[in-house]
Design an enzyme around this catalytic site. Structure first.
Site, PDB file in Angstrom:
ATOM      1  N   LYS A 171      51.880  64.815  53.104  1.00 52.87           N
ATOM      2  CA  LYS A 171      50.602  64.913  53.374  1.00 52.87           C
ATOM      3  C   LYS A 171      50.032  63.581  53.883  1.00 52.87           C
ATOM      4  CE  LYS A 171      46.694  64.503  51.375  1.00 52.87           C
ATOM      5  NZ  LYS A 171      46.052  64.241  52.759  1.00 52.87           N
ATOM      6  N   GLU A 246      52.600  54.191  43.701  1.00 52.03           N
ATOM      7  CA  GLU A 246      52.298  53.097  44.004  1.00 52.03           C
ATOM      8  C   GLU A 246      51.194  52.878  44.408  1.00 52.03           C
ATOM      9  OE1 GLU A 246      54.568  50.774  44.413  1.00 52.03           O
ATOM     10  OE2 GLU A 246      56.669  51.841  44.668  1.00 52.03           O
ATOM     11  N   CYS A 280      47.857  46.902  50.021  1.00 52.31           N
ATOM     12  CA  CYS A 280      47.838  46.779  48.672  1.00 52.31           C
ATOM     13  C   CYS A 280      48.350  45.459  47.933  1.00 52.31           C
ATOM     14  CB  CYS A 280      48.796  47.777  48.125  1.00 52.31           C
ATOM     15  SG  CYS A 280      50.495  47.735  48.865  1.00 52.31           S
ATOM     16  N   GLU A 381      39.300  45.998  43.510  1.00 55.23           N
ATOM     17  CA  GLU A 381      40.250  45.870  44.823  1.00 55.23           C
ATOM     18  C   GLU A 381      39.159  46.071  46.015  1.00 55.23           C
ATOM     19  OE1 GLU A 381      42.785  49.293  45.479  1.00 55.23           O
ATOM     20  OE2 GLU A 381      44.181  47.934  46.249  1.00 55.23           O
TER      21      GLU A 381
HETATM   22  P1  NAD Z   1      43.529  57.521  48.175  1.00 58.05           P
HETATM   23  O1  NAD Z   1      44.131  57.538  46.713  1.00 58.05           O
HETATM   24  O2  NAD Z   1      42.224  57.770  48.513  1.00 58.05           O
HETATM   25  O3  NAD Z   1      44.591  58.786  49.121  1.00 58.05           O
HETATM   26  C1  NAD Z   1      45.835  58.367  49.251  1.00 58.05           C
HETATM   27  C2  NAD Z   1      46.386  59.830  49.656  1.00 58.05           C
HETATM   28  O4  NAD Z   1      46.420  60.890  48.545  1.00 58.05           O
HETATM   29  C3  NAD Z   1      45.616  60.663  50.704  1.00 58.05           C
HETATM   30  O5  NAD Z   1      46.678  61.208  51.562  1.00 58.05           O
HETATM   31  C4  NAD Z   1      44.626  61.593  49.990  1.00 58.05           C
HETATM   32  O6  NAD Z   1      44.478  62.597  50.874  1.00 58.05           O
HETATM   33  C5  NAD Z   1      45.468  62.054  48.955  1.00 58.05           C
HETATM   34  N1  NAD Z   1      44.993  62.464  47.659  1.00 58.05           N
HETATM   35  C6  NAD Z   1      43.581  62.215  47.468  1.00 58.05           C
HETATM   36  N2  NAD Z   1      43.026  62.800  46.273  1.00 58.05           N
HETATM   37  C7  NAD Z   1      44.434  63.810  46.033  1.00 58.05           C
HETATM   38  C8  NAD Z   1      44.748  64.738  44.816  1.00 58.05           C
HETATM   39  N3  NAD Z   1      43.524  64.896  44.004  1.00 58.05           N
HETATM   40  N4  NAD Z   1      45.738  65.087  44.654  1.00 58.05           N
HETATM   41  C9  NAD Z   1      46.864  64.949  45.770  1.00 58.05           C
HETATM   42  N5  NAD Z   1      46.507  64.038  46.874  1.00 58.05           N
HETATM   43  C10 NAD Z   1      45.454  63.452  46.746  1.00 58.05           C
HETATM   44  O7  NAD Z   1      43.983  56.156  48.764  1.00 58.05           O
HETATM   45  P2  NAD Z   1      43.708  55.589  50.308  1.00 58.05           P
HETATM   46  O8  NAD Z   1      42.088  55.195  50.323  1.00 58.05           O
HETATM   47  O9  NAD Z   1      44.328  56.398  51.359  1.00 58.05           O
HETATM   48  O10 NAD Z   1      44.635  54.061  50.397  1.00 58.05           O
HETATM   49  C11 NAD Z   1      43.961  52.999  49.986  1.00 58.05           C
HETATM   50  C12 NAD Z   1      44.607  52.660  48.267  1.00 58.05           C
HETATM   51  O11 NAD Z   1      46.157  52.770  48.444  1.00 58.05           O
HETATM   52  C13 NAD Z   1      44.268  51.338  47.873  1.00 58.05           C
HETATM   53  O12 NAD Z   1      44.158  51.284  46.568  1.00 58.05           O
HETATM   54  C14 NAD Z   1      45.681  50.410  48.031  1.00 58.05           C
HETATM   55  O13 NAD Z   1      45.780  49.572  47.111  1.00 58.05           O
HETATM   56  C15 NAD Z   1      46.640  51.699  47.762  1.00 58.05           C
HETATM   57  N6  NAD Z   1      47.977  51.235  48.421  1.00 58.05           N
HETATM   58  C16 NAD Z   1      48.929  51.193  47.393  1.00 58.05           C
HETATM   59  C17 NAD Z   1      50.189  50.563  47.861  1.00 58.05           C
HETATM   60  C18 NAD Z   1      51.535  50.220  47.018  1.00 58.05           C
HETATM   61  O14 NAD Z   1      52.503  50.246  47.479  1.00 58.05           O
HETATM   62  N7  NAD Z   1      51.053  50.067  45.815  1.00 58.05           N
HETATM   63  C19 NAD Z   1      50.370  50.571  49.354  1.00 58.05           C
HETATM   64  C20 NAD Z   1      49.095  50.894  50.234  1.00 58.05           C
HETATM   65  C21 NAD Z   1      48.148  51.258  49.739  1.00 58.05           C
END
Ligand code: NAD
Length: 477
Positions: A171, A246, A280, A381
């Site tokens: 997804k 992650e 991140c 963040e």
């Molecule tokens: P997000 O958590 O809003 O969304 C990530 C994904 O999860 C999207 O596809 C979203 O649709 C899905 N999602 C949302 N709610 C869900 C649920 N209840 N069940 C299942 N899936 C769900 O994050 P974002 O805003 O897209 O990305 C930014 C964040 O990602 C930042 O916090 C960043 O630090 C983190 N990030 C972490 C890493 C790492 O490797 N640690 C890498 C890149 C980004």
């Protein structure tokens, strides 16, 4: 306009409800593509297809899987231009960076094609028996990814999942699903059995939740916000699913008095501002030894001011727009909060002026001096191009400040003394420590977070292990 379908059971499909959504370019808010928007029912269909395909794909040999993964890497490289343009148009990063991301995702496919061949078991002799230990694919994996590196972060999951014999439903992020879908399409076109790789579009709250809650998925690999990870962990508990999480970061960057200040400032600027700070492992907090604070800060400001901002499709830009209005508003809020609490704004802190910037979510790289831990920029963040600086007297102070956070993804230290480097690296609480380098990602080494930054590791042999279960077969003698 580009049409982006979902990929279910080897077919490009629209959603059962026929619902679609327009994806807009964050540089100018112009429409880029029309995307099929799925629901829980579409996610179920994809999971069922992946379950059927698992019987076929898990029975193939690691050599057969490697041939397909290498072909997939070749196809991604052939299609790099088209995929990279979609990536720039949907999330804003400069085209040069988008191309690098897509090419790096091809390297991940090549790497796991070979790593899959090194999935070996064990043979154990006892007095009355012999034991064979097998490492077998866990089953159907749900791969859920964010928008900041939508292709690469998906490749980190797709490649080890397939190399280990798992099938998957991915997804991609709802507002940037285009390049990720094209990446999976290339992997499918390389010759996977129908249903081994599926993509469902739609909101996390419905499609993502179904992938987490449905008992068909045995493994969830998620990259995104810590809050979403917390929700996923709680709901995966219902079926004791395997998890790789992650999550968010708040990475410290320590500059010791004996470091190469030019190199440290260059590294800090690049890692604080590239991808508009939407990484991140971005540098979020800079701690600099007070005796070298002035020259370091001057160089950082110089570098921030030299960066060219603009539409990612222009060839000469270093930085594109931020991904959304919401993120830019949060960045402004964090900067205003810091200034109100006593930080000094050295550069940036505003939107660039001019016609080219009027319709996009642009923001100037920002350097703040005299930051402290009462400020949001030092605790939360920001996910924006902001580099707050705080001076320190002793390395012990710097490490205590660096560890004063619930996050633990990456930490950086710049010094020319080996003992200082090792002492700091051992004491910093993070999954990746960069010593005189501003990146802790290496395809061959483990990547992941301590504390509330995550669970499990991706990349290297650790990335493959995340998709394997252990089985003990005992033979009576
Ligand atoms: P997000 O958590 O809003 O969304 C990530 C994904 O999860 C999207 O596809 C979203 O649709 C899905 N999602 C949302 N709610 C869900 C649920 N209840 N069940 C299942 N899936 C769900 O994050 P974002 O805003 O897209 O990305 C930014 C964040 O990602 C930042 O916090 C960043 O630090 C983190 N990030 C972490 C890493 C790492 O490797 N640690 C890498 C890149 C980004």
């Amino acid at each position: 306009m580009h049409q982006s379908h979902m990929l279910i059971d080897g077919e490009q499909v629209i959603s059962l409800s026929r619902k679609t959504e327009i994806i807009y370019n964050p540089s100018n808010q112009e429409p880029v593509a029309e995307v099929a928007v799925g629901s829980r029912q579409d996610a179920c269909l994809a999971l069922e297809a992946a379950k059927r395909a698992f019987l076929i794909w898990s029975a193939t040999s690691c050599q057969e899987r490697a041939i397909i993964l290498h072909s997939a890497a070749d196809l991604v490289r052939k299609r790099v231009d088209g995929i990279a343009v979609l990536l720039t148009l949907e999330m804003g990063k400069p085209l040069r960076n988008a191309r690098m991301e897509v090419l790096s995702s091809a390297d991940v496919l090549d790497y796991y094609a070979e790593e899959g061949k090194r999935n070996c078991g064990e043979w154990i002799s006892s007095s009355h028996s012999r034991s064979i230990v097998l490492r077998q694919p866990v089953g159907v994996a749900a791969l859920i990814t964010p928008w900041n590196f939508p292709v690469d972060l998906l490749a980190w999951k797709v490649a080890p999942a397939l190399a280990s014999g798992c099938t998957f439903v991915a997804k991609p992020p709802s507002l940037a699903p285009l390049a990720a879908t094209e990446f999976v399409r290339a992997v499918i076109d390389a010759g996977l059995p129908a249903g081994a790789a599926n993509v469902v579009h739609g909101p996390g709250s419905t499609v993502g939740a179904e992938l987490v809650e449905n008992p068909i998925s045995r493994k969830i690999a998620f990259t995104g916000e810590t809050e979403t990870g917390r929700w996923i962990m709680a709901h995966a508990a219902a079926h004791i699913k395997r998890l790789s999480l992650e999550l968010g970061g708040q990475s410290p960057f320590i500059v010791c008095a004996d470091s190469d200040l030019q190199a440290a400032a260059a590294a800090a600027a690049q890692r604080a501002f590239s991808n508009m700070g939407q990484i991140c492992i971005s540098v979020n907090r800079i701690y600099v030894a007070q005796e070298v604070a002035e020259p370091f800060t001057e160089e950082l400001v110089r570098r921030a001011e030299r960066m060219k901002i603009g539409d990612g499709m222009q060839t000469d830009v270093d930085l594109g727009p931020m991904f959304s209005r919401m993120l830019r508003e949060r960045t402004k809020e964090h900067v205003a909060d810091a200034i109100e609490k006593g930080a000094e704004l050295l550069t940036g802190g505003e939107e660039p002026v001019g016609e080219a910037y009027e319709r996009g979510y642009f923001y100037r790289p920002t350097v703040l001096d005299n930051a402290d831990h009462r400020m949001m920029v030092m605790r939360e963040e920001t996910f924006g191009p902001v580099a707050p600086i705080m001076k320190f007297k002793t390395l012990d102070d710097a490490i205590a400040l660096a560890n004063d956070t619930e996050y633990g993804l990456a930490a950086y230290v710049f010094t020319n003394d080996l003992k200082t480097a090792l002492s700091a690296a051992e004491r910093l609480e993070a999954g990746g420590i960069g010593v005189n380098i501003n990146n802790v990602v290496d395809l061959q080494a483990p990547f992941g977070g301590w504390k509330e930054s995550g669970l499990g590791r991706e990349l290297g042999r650790y990335g493959l292990e995340a998709y394997l279960e252990t089985k003990h077969i005992r033979l009576g003698m």
